[in-house]
Enzyme design. Structure first.
Site, PDB file in Angstrom:
ATOM      1  CG  HIS A 227      -2.023   0.999   0.984  1.00  0.00           C
ATOM      2  ND1 HIS A 227      -2.171   2.169   1.313  1.00  0.00           N
ATOM      3  CD2 HIS A 227      -3.246   0.700   0.739  1.00  0.00           C
ATOM      4  CE1 HIS A 227      -3.150   2.885   1.166  1.00  0.00           C
ATOM      5  NE2 HIS A 227      -3.880   1.878   0.646  1.00  0.00           N
TER       6      HIS A 227
ATOM      7  CG  ASP B  57      -8.714  -4.369  -2.540  1.00  0.00           C
ATOM      8  OD1 ASP B  57      -9.666  -4.428  -2.197  1.00  0.00           O
ATOM      9  OD2 ASP B  57      -8.022  -3.468  -2.958  1.00  0.00           O
TER      10      ASP B  57
HETATM   11  N1  CMC Z   1       4.014  -7.429  -4.829  1.00  0.00           N
HETATM   12  C1  CMC Z   1       5.459  -7.439  -5.080  1.00  0.00           C
HETATM   13  N2  CMC Z   1       6.127  -6.336  -4.798  1.00  0.00           N
HETATM   14  C2  CMC Z   1       5.483  -5.109  -4.603  1.00  0.00           C
HETATM   15  C3  CMC Z   1       4.127  -5.102  -4.471  1.00  0.00           C
HETATM   16  C4  CMC Z   1       3.384  -6.298  -4.476  1.00  0.00           C
HETATM   17  N3  CMC Z   1       2.052  -6.405  -4.291  1.00  0.00           N
HETATM   18  N4  CMC Z   1       3.741  -3.983  -4.129  1.00  0.00           N
HETATM   19  C5  CMC Z   1       4.888  -3.229  -4.046  1.00  0.00           C
HETATM   20  N5  CMC Z   1       5.976  -3.935  -4.332  1.00  0.00           N
HETATM   21  C6  CMC Z   1       7.383  -3.600  -4.411  1.00  0.00           C
HETATM   22  C7  CMC Z   1       7.558  -2.697  -5.584  1.00  0.00           C
HETATM   23  O1  CMC Z   1       7.975  -3.673  -6.896  1.00  0.00           O
HETATM   24  C8  CMC Z   1       8.682  -1.907  -5.259  1.00  0.00           C
HETATM   25  O2  CMC Z   1      10.076  -2.634  -5.464  1.00  0.00           O
HETATM   26  P1  CMC Z   1      11.227  -1.690  -5.685  1.00  0.00           P
HETATM   27  O3  CMC Z   1      11.391  -0.697  -4.719  1.00  0.00           O
HETATM   28  O4  CMC Z   1      12.466  -2.933  -5.619  1.00  0.00           O
HETATM   29  O5  CMC Z   1      10.957  -1.225  -7.174  1.00  0.00           O
HETATM   30  C9  CMC Z   1       8.348  -1.832  -3.735  1.00  0.00           C
HETATM   31  O6  CMC Z   1       7.585  -2.780  -3.420  1.00  0.00           O
HETATM   32  C10 CMC Z   1       7.518  -0.041  -3.740  1.00  0.00           C
HETATM   33  O7  CMC Z   1       6.337  -0.439  -4.671  1.00  0.00           O
HETATM   34  P2  CMC Z   1       5.695   0.877  -5.288  1.00  0.00           P
HETATM   35  O8  CMC Z   1       4.925   0.214  -6.456  1.00  0.00           O
HETATM   36  O9  CMC Z   1       6.674   1.796  -5.685  1.00  0.00           O
HETATM   37  O10 CMC Z   1       4.774   1.533  -4.061  1.00  0.00           O
HETATM   38  P3  CMC Z   1       3.511   2.125  -4.288  1.00  0.00           P
HETATM   39  O11 CMC Z   1       3.272   3.032  -3.207  1.00  0.00           O
HETATM   40  O12 CMC Z   1       3.694   3.138  -5.743  1.00  0.00           O
HETATM   41  O13 CMC Z   1       2.451   1.283  -4.993  1.00  0.00           O
HETATM   42  C11 CMC Z   1       0.581  -0.259  -4.467  1.00  0.00           C
HETATM   43  C12 CMC Z   1       1.474   0.701  -3.883  1.00  0.00           C
HETATM   44  C13 CMC Z   1      -0.751  -0.666  -3.916  1.00  0.00           C
HETATM   45  C14 CMC Z   1       0.096   0.277  -5.948  1.00  0.00           C
HETATM   46  C15 CMC Z   1       1.535  -1.680  -4.721  1.00  0.00           C
HETATM   47  O14 CMC Z   1       1.767  -2.121  -3.327  1.00  0.00           O
HETATM   48  C16 CMC Z   1       0.856  -2.717  -5.473  1.00  0.00           C
HETATM   49  O15 CMC Z   1       0.541  -2.707  -6.794  1.00  0.00           O
HETATM   50  N6  CMC Z   1      -0.013  -3.424  -4.801  1.00  0.00           N
HETATM   51  C17 CMC Z   1      -0.938  -4.672  -5.588  1.00  0.00           C
HETATM   52  C18 CMC Z   1      -2.106  -4.120  -5.915  1.00  0.00           C
HETATM   53  C19 CMC Z   1      -3.113  -3.680  -4.747  1.00  0.00           C
HETATM   54  O16 CMC Z   1      -3.111  -4.692  -3.869  1.00  0.00           O
HETATM   55  N7  CMC Z   1      -3.749  -2.580  -4.586  1.00  0.00           N
HETATM   56  C20 CMC Z   1      -4.728  -2.300  -3.502  1.00  0.00           C
HETATM   57  C21 CMC Z   1      -4.359  -1.311  -2.585  1.00  0.00           C
HETATM   58  S1  CMC Z   1      -5.453  -1.059  -1.421  1.00  0.00           S
HETATM   59  C22 CMC Z   1      -6.910  -0.865  -1.760  1.00  0.00           C
HETATM   60  C23 CMC Z   1      -7.068   0.829  -2.462  1.00  0.00           C
HETATM   61  O17 CMC Z   1      -6.864   1.566  -1.782  1.00  0.00           O
HETATM   62  O18 CMC Z   1      -7.569   0.874  -3.601  1.00  0.00           O
END
Ligand code: CMC
Length: 427
Positions: A305, A362
């Site tokens: 998140h 989720d």
């Molecule tokens: N599985 C594997 N690696 C992950 C995941 C995951 N679910 N989420 C983040 N990472 C890694 C990502 O690859 C990155 O690694 P690095 O620093 O080595 O490049 C690091 O963690 C930080 O990720 P980010 O994408 O820069 O973080 P963000 O804050 O931009 O993204 C997120 C947050 C929710 C989009 C992401 O965690 C994700 O895609 N999760 C899966 C989708 C999900 O479950 N979304 C629902 C969110 S809660 C409901 C809502 O509010 O809508």
């Protein structure tokens, strides 16, 4: 009073006031930055930018805290109802018993949709994704309710807010009924907000429908858990759309469109699809390895998140609710065991620990919704239904904020500099 922040640029010093909220990080007020320095700030994804003031919802992502108007989500989920939370978000305080009754009656009176709206559905293919239908039909509400689109009139704003909260379950149920080829059901206003939605979704006109109280309670709680979540992508979309003066129906349709994406509201659908693909606990290591592989776009859906770097407090309630629903419906989906095992393995894996990736709201919601009988394509619709309350409350807060301006970010231009036009024959 915190000292102003100082910025040194090209040998000159600039000072910017620091604003403090009631809790949470201070905010450096850089509104004069461009006028004073001629420079912009760069913050894609708004990771360090407060786009507004808000008194609605507070999240402490490190501690895993979520408060609505100061009340902890766990307490609200355990003890209140979705209508109470809706009132709280909209009006700022918990309602008295009389206020709650009046509010619920008002919402109930708006549950029917314009009869012509039913015809609107026929324009969609039967296999249309219900979120596609939601974007279209909610957007179309402004064509049906002209008398509540004047955003400068507080009475019209209130009526539009009530209409949106009341009609969204009716529209969501209609989207489902359309996809399965069953007739639409009119609302039954003797039922609760959530009971009514369950009946419109799972009932048929040919026989009476009895609302299962345990399912009703679980569903109501799921709605509470999704009601609002501060300045997330879809809420910011609603605010940005509203900042131009667009009517509330159009703004909420924009929010629905944004919510649809798999990184946001679409993650509940993606999480269950992922659990189904994994199938049994033996295959978990393969998927954990894929999630960690930089060359594989796969991510563990329902994990991670932007704000929570701790267990999402909504996931805690959701996990508990799975058991309650399973007990009430006497079902036992083996995917729940897979989910629990996946969580355990991920939470003990260095990659997930180091990046502070925990289950989010989720991760478990799909297992519950599937047990209740919703197809995966409806999961994000349910999120949209509940989040409409938050969107509407945030939109109202924005409209009355004296600092409100049309949202208009700047950019770092990286395209060609000015060059002469070359006629087509000479290229
Ligand atoms: N599985 C594997 N690696 C992950 C995941 C995951 N679910 N989420 C983040 N990472 C890694 C990502 O690859 C990155 O690694 P690095 O620093 O080595 O490049 C690091 O963690 C930080 O990720 P980010 O994408 O820069 O973080 P963000 O804050 O931009 O993204 C997120 C947050 C929710 C989009 C992401 O965690 C994700 O895609 N999760 C899966 C989708 C999900 O479950 N979304 C629902 C969110 S809660 C409901 C809502 O509010 O809508």
């Amino acid at each position: 009073m915190t000292d102003p922040a100082t910025l040194a640029l090209d040998g000159k010093g600039f000072e910017y006031p620091v604003m403090s909220g009631t809790i949470g990080p201070d905010v450096i007020d850089i509104r004069k930055l461009y006028a004073q320095t001629g420079d912009f700030t760069y913050d894609p994804g708004f990771t360090s930018t407060a786009s507004c003031r808000s008194a609605l919802t507070y999240i402490d992502g490190d501690e895993g805290v979520l408060l609505h108007r100061g009340y902890a989500i766990g307490e609200l989920a355990e003890q209140s109802s979705f209508m109470e939370v809706a009132y709280l978000l909209l009006r700022g305080e918990l309602p008295t018993a009389d206020e709650l009754k009046t509010f619920s009656t008002t919402i109930t009176r708006h549950t029917m949709v314009h009869e012509q709206l039913a015809a609107f559905f026929r324009g969609f293919r039967r296999d249309a994704h219900p979120m596609a239908i939601m974007c279209g039909v909610v957007g179309a509400l402004s064509a049906f309710y002209h008398d509540s689109t004047d955003i400068h009139d507080p009475v019209q704003r209130t009526i539009a807010s009530h209409r949106l909260i009341a009609k969204i379950p009716t529209i969501a149920a209609m989207a489902y009924k359309y996809s399965v080829g069953q007739p639409f059901l009119y609302p039954d206003n003797s039922l609760s907000y959530t009971g009514n939605f369950l009946r419109m979704t799972f009932g048929v006109p040919a026989e009476p429908y009895e609302v299962n109280p345990a399912v009703e309670k679980a569903m109501d709680r799921i709605f509470i858990l999704h009601a609002d979540h501060e300045q997330n992508a879809s809420t910011s979309t609603v605010r940005l759309a509203g900042s131009s003066g667009a009517n509330p129906f159009a703004c909420i349709a924009a929010g629905i469109a944004c919510l649809w994406g798999p990184a946001h509201g679409g993650a509940n659908e993606a999480a269950l699809n992922m659990l189904r693909e994994i199938g049994t606990p033996e295959r978990i290591p393969e998927y954990i390895a894929r999630a960690k592989d930089k060359n594989d776009p796969f991510r563990l859906m329902g994990f991670g998140h932007r704000v929570y770097k701790n267990y999402d407090p909504r996931a805690t309630v959701m996990q508990k609710t799975v058991r309650e629903v399973f007990d009430a419906l006497k079902v036992n989906d083996p995917l729940f065991e897979t989910a629990l095992r996946l969580e355990e393995i991920a939470l003990n894996d260095e990659y997930f620990v180091e990046k502070k990736l925990f289950p989010n709201v989720d991760f478990y919601s799909g297992v519950i919704l599937s047990a209740i009988g919703f197809p995966t394509s409806m999961f994000t619709v349910l999120f949209a239904l509940a989040r409409t309350v938050g969107w509407v409350a945030q939109w109202n807060e924005m409209i009355t904020d004296p600092d409100q301006k049309i949202g208009r970010p700047r950019q770092l231009y990286t395209g060609p500099t000015q060059r002469p036009y070359v006629p087509v024959g000479q290229r």
